[in-house]
Design a protein around this motif. Structure first.
Motif, mmCIF file in Angstrom:
data_model
loop_
_atom_site.group_PDB
_atom_site.id
_atom_site.type_symbol
_atom_site.label_atom_id
_atom_site.label_comp_id
_atom_site.label_asym_id
_atom_site.label_seq_id
_atom_site.Cartn_x
_atom_site.Cartn_y
_atom_site.Cartn_z
ATOM 1 N N PHE A 106 0.806 -1.217 0.000
ATOM 2 C CA PHE A 106 0.000 0.000 0.000
ATOM 3 C C PHE A 106 0.843 1.272 0.000
ATOM 4 N N SER A 122 0.981 -7.212 2.934
ATOM 5 C CA SER A 122 -0.092 -6.231 3.092
ATOM 6 C C SER A 122 0.156 -5.287 4.260
ATOM 7 N N VAL A 168 -7.691 -1.549 2.202
ATOM 8 C CA VAL A 168 -8.855 -2.167 1.567
ATOM 9 C C VAL A 168 -8.442 -3.434 0.826
ATOM 10 N N LYS A 169 -9.135 -4.534 1.093
ATOM 11 C CA LYS A 169 -8.919 -5.808 0.409
ATOM 12 C C LYS A 169 -7.424 -6.156 0.317
ATOM 13 N N THR A 221 -6.364 -9.101 -2.013
ATOM 14 C CA THR A 221 -6.533 -8.721 -3.417
ATOM 15 C C THR A 221 -5.456 -7.743 -3.843
ATOM 16 N N ARG A 222 -5.112 -6.814 -2.964
ATOM 17 C CA ARG A 222 -4.089 -5.816 -3.303
ATOM 18 C C ARG A 222 -2.730 -6.483 -3.518
ATOM 19 N N GLU A 255 -2.988 -8.454 -6.920
ATOM 20 C CA GLU A 255 -2.963 -7.584 -8.094
ATOM 21 C C GLU A 255 -1.610 -6.893 -8.253
ATOM 22 N N THR A 256 -0.957 -6.593 -7.144
ATOM 23 C CA THR A 256 0.385 -6.013 -7.224
ATOM 24 C C THR A 256 1.338 -6.983 -7.917
ATOM 25 N N GLU A 272 -9.502 -4.787 -9.060
ATOM 26 C CA GLU A 272 -10.399 -4.268 -8.030
ATOM 27 C C GLU A 272 -9.749 -3.154 -7.226
ATOM 28 N N THR A 273 -8.442 -3.245 -7.030
ATOM 29 C CA THR A 273 -7.748 -2.272 -6.176
ATOM 30 C C THR A 273 -6.681 -1.488 -6.918
ATOM 31 N N LEU A 274 -6.305 -1.913 -8.110
ATOM 32 C CA LEU A 274 -5.219 -1.272 -8.852
ATOM 33 C C LEU A 274 -5.620 -0.979 -10.285
ATOM 34 N N HIS A 275 -5.135 0.137 -10.804
ATOM 35 C CA HIS A 275 -5.353 0.511 -12.201
ATOM 36 C C HIS A 275 -4.063 1.159 -12.713
#
Length: 210
Positions: free
Chosen positions: A70, A98, A113-114, A117-118, A121-122, A140-143
């Motif tokens: 994060f 995390s 958050v999540k 998932t973070r 996705e990382t 869901e958590t990254l773009h």
């Protein structure tokens, strides 16, 4: 996934750059396989310490242990890891985790958050970037879109995941190159290893073997 017996030195304290560098040089001279470099929590920046150690050593493996997902955008993770691949080719390991709600929201003011998932996705996005691809990712958590490393990675950068709970352990077994079980009680270790194996089997990977 393979279990390999080796001896590593953790560079946690004292929080002094010269002392950490000296300990890493000593560890290489004494035949240690790896040094583990902490990051975050108001201590010295792990990537900076890793770069200094890389310049003064030639063999020992440099393991980031761990960097919270994060606290940096994935593009920054990719750039830092790529830089370390040039300073210490095939000697750098990126450890991700995390962290905790208290640290991420309380210390850094970032939404926690999540977390599973973070982390997942990382890893997905980071591997694409380290492979030289241009980002085109919506999770869901990254773009991320249209980011590409300007310099190719040298060698290979393993990604390890810090995990304690079953869901994160299974995800680590499914996706990571290694798992960090810091502060895990010995009596629960068999169940943790079983969760890692479950994730490895789910993705068609070989489970642990001697």
């Amino acid at each position: 996934m393979t279990i390999k017996n080796s001896v590593a030195l953790s560079l946690q304290a004292p929080v002094d750059a010269a002392n950490r560098l000296g300990r890493a040089i000593w560890a290489e001279e004494q035949g240690y396989e790896s040094v583990f470099i902490t990051d975050g929590g108001g201590r010295m920046d792990g990537f900076t310490i890793a770069g200094a150690i890389a310049a003064r050593t030639s063999r020992i493996r440099l393991c980031m242990s761990i960097v919270p997902v994060f606290t940096r955008p994935v593009a920054v993770f990719a750039t830092s890891a790529m830089t370390m691949s040039h300073l210490a080719m095939d000697r750098f390991v990126l450890g991700l985790g995390s962290s905790t709600h208290a640290m991420i929201e309380g210390w850094y003011g970032m939404p926690f958050v999540k977390p599973k998932t973070r982390v997942k996705e990382t890893i997905e996005l980071l591997r694409k970037l380290l492979a030289g691809e241009k980002s085109d990712y919506d999770g869901e958590t990254l773009h991320s879109h249209n980011f590409k490393l300007g310099t190719p990675v040298k060698g290979r950068i393993p990604i390890h995941v810090a995990a304690l709970r079953p869901g994160m352990l299974e995800m680590a077994g499914e996706m990571a190159d290694g798992v960090m079980l810091n502060l895990a009680p010995l009596d629960v270790l068999p169940r943790m290893l079983e969760a890692i194996d479950t994730g490895a089997k789910r993705s068609g990977r070989s489970p642990r073997h001697p």
